[in-house]
Design an enzyme around this catalytic site. Structure first.
Site, PDB file in Angstrom:
ATOM      1  N   HIS A  50       0.830  -1.207   0.000  1.00  0.00           N
ATOM      2  CA  HIS A  50       0.000   0.000   0.000  1.00  0.00           C
ATOM      3  C   HIS A  50       0.865   1.258   0.000  1.00  0.00           C
ATOM      4  O   HIS A  50       0.561   2.226  -0.710  1.00  0.00           O
ATOM      5  CB  HIS A  50      -0.950   0.002   1.196  1.00  0.00           C
ATOM      6  CG  HIS A  50      -1.926  -1.127   1.184  1.00  0.00           C
ATOM      7  ND1 HIS A  50      -2.726  -1.428   2.266  1.00  0.00           N
ATOM      8  CD2 HIS A  50      -2.231  -2.050   0.227  1.00  0.00           C
ATOM      9  CE1 HIS A  50      -3.484  -2.472   1.967  1.00  0.00           C
ATOM     10  NE2 HIS A  50      -3.191  -2.875   0.743  1.00  0.00           N
ATOM     11  N   HIS A  88      -9.130  -2.212  -5.493  1.00  0.00           N
ATOM     12  CA  HIS A  88      -8.048  -2.496  -4.546  1.00  0.00           C
ATOM     13  C   HIS A  88      -7.030  -3.441  -5.160  1.00  0.00           C
ATOM     14  O   HIS A  88      -5.826  -3.340  -4.861  1.00  0.00           O
ATOM     15  CB  HIS A  88      -8.569  -3.067  -3.233  1.00  0.00           C
ATOM     16  CG  HIS A  88      -7.479  -3.217  -2.220  1.00  0.00           C
ATOM     17  ND1 HIS A  88      -6.987  -2.145  -1.508  1.00  0.00           N
ATOM     18  CD2 HIS A  88      -6.713  -4.278  -1.855  1.00  0.00           C
ATOM     19  CE1 HIS A  88      -6.001  -2.549  -0.730  1.00  0.00           C
ATOM     20  NE2 HIS A  88      -5.809  -3.846  -0.924  1.00  0.00           N
ATOM     21  N   ASP A 116      -3.078  -2.705  -5.300  1.00  0.00           N
ATOM     22  CA  ASP A 116      -2.028  -3.651  -4.914  1.00  0.00           C
ATOM     23  C   ASP A 116      -1.044  -3.879  -6.053  1.00  0.00           C
ATOM     24  O   ASP A 116       0.178  -3.939  -5.838  1.00  0.00           O
ATOM     25  CB  ASP A 116      -2.645  -4.995  -4.516  1.00  0.00           C
ATOM     26  CG  ASP A 116      -3.152  -5.024  -3.083  1.00  0.00           C
ATOM     27  OD1 ASP A 116      -2.827  -4.106  -2.303  1.00  0.00           O
ATOM     28  OD2 ASP A 116      -3.873  -5.980  -2.745  1.00  0.00           O
ATOM     29  N   HIS A 119      -0.562 -11.021  -5.160  1.00  0.00           N
ATOM     30  CA  HIS A 119       0.816 -10.605  -4.935  1.00  0.00           C
ATOM     31  C   HIS A 119       1.825 -11.580  -5.545  1.00  0.00           C
ATOM     32  O   HIS A 119       2.846 -11.165  -6.097  1.00  0.00           O
ATOM     33  CB  HIS A 119       1.076 -10.462  -3.436  1.00  0.00           C
ATOM     34  CG  HIS A 119       0.169  -9.492  -2.762  1.00  0.00           C
ATOM     35  ND1 HIS A 119       0.150  -8.149  -3.079  1.00  0.00           N
ATOM     36  CD2 HIS A 119      -0.770  -9.661  -1.788  1.00  0.00           C
ATOM     37  CE1 HIS A 119      -0.753  -7.538  -2.322  1.00  0.00           C
ATOM     38  NE2 HIS A 119      -1.324  -8.438  -1.537  1.00  0.00           N
TER      39      HIS A 119
END
EC number: 3.5.1.108
Length: 306
Positions: free
Chosen positions: A78, A237, A241, A264
């Site tokens: 973030h 979001h 990311d 991720h």
């Protein structure tokens, strides 16, 4: 010339780590040109420096974490997203815990911190990483791709089969030739499900999670009394990311990113695939008037140095 940027002054914040649940103190400091973003575990003796680097990513369970010489710092995505969105190239990040504070679960508070410190240009050209040919990484039905593009565009789609998510937009394209990071992306919060909480906490995850720093859902609906910040906050979001994960390469990208059900781990893998093919990328600077692509000029006009 598009120049590198850092902070004008030091800024501090205190919060709770999402996964460890402990108090975390964070200090953001200016850095010299060509430093990049460097995390410092100042609670260790001696302190340990962890430069932002895709090859230092060690943990992609629910966050992006870095490790060097046994020292770790987690949940960096973030802050990295906010740093990328505001065009900051060089930054020292002091932290006294194994993870950054989650704050409100978005990049918005980090944007506020960076803007509060002030952002200034430096006497060095900004170094972009330009994708020259398409690269892709797949795992089962999940995939991520980077392609040549004269700017920075991200397209993301998600599948969760949950009524609260399905009634929102589950795909989005954010093109920084048209969109503003601060307005259109930064406030999108992380999200999770009540049914997963016990399992995550049994594995030492989400110990600091709450309605104050995440969108939380039961089997049917969003539990947060204030609802959603964007109609497509869930998939936004994921874009937030991805911006942070990709900035671990150390440079702003000139590329089109597209992904389906990625997270991720896949974001880290596509960076490694890209960087390991030396013919797939080059470093670019824009030092002469008229050389800068319009999309790039627009992106940094919307996030000006102050």
């Amino acid at each position: 010339m598009i120049r590198q940027r850092t902070l004008k002054s030091i800024v501090k914040a205190t919060g709770v780590g999402l996964h460890g649940g402990r108090k975390v103190q964070l200090v953001l400091r200016p850095a010299a040109p060509d430093t990049g973003v460097v995390f410092h575990r100042v609670d260790l003796d001696p302190p340990c420096d962890l430069p932002a680097d895709p090859y230092s990513v060690c943990d992609t369970r629910m966050c992006s974490g870095l490790e060097r010489n046994g020292a770790k710092v987690g949940t960096v995505e973030h802050l990295m997203s906010a740093v990328a969105g505001l065009g900051v190239d060089n930054l020292h990040v002091d932290v006294d815990a194994p993870e950054l504070p989650i704050l409100d679960g978005s990049a918005g508070p980090f944007v506020f911190l960076l803007q509060s410190a002030g952002i200034e240009e430096q006497k060095a050209p900004k170094r972009f990483l330009r994708v020259k040919k398409a690269v892709e990484y797949r795992e089962d039905d999940k995939w991520v791709r980077l392609e040549p593009h004269d700017g920075f565009r991200l397209t993301f789609s998600i599948v969760f089969n949950h009524p609260a998510i399905d009634k929102t937009s589950t795909s989005v394209t954010v093109d920084f030739a048209e969109h503003s990071y601060v307005r259109d992306v930064a406030r999108a919060r992380t999200f999770g499900f009540m049914q997963d909480v016990d399992s995550m906490r049994a594995h030492g995850l989400a110990l600091g999670g709450s309605l104050d720093n995440a969108i939380v859902m039961d089997e049917y609906r969003v539990l947060n009394s204030d609802g959603l910040r964007y109609v497509d906050e869930f998939v936004k979001h994921k874009v937030l990311d991805a911006i942070g994960d990709l900035y671990l390469c150390g440079h702003p990208l000139l590329a089109a990113y597209s992904a389906h059900k990625a997270g991720h781990a896949l974001n880290n893998q596509i960076l490694r695939v890209l960087l390991e093919d030396r013919s797939a990328w080059e470093i670019a600077t824009f030092e002469q008037p008229g050389m800068t692509p319009a999309a790039v000029s627009h992106q940094f006009e919307l996030a000006p140095a102050t």
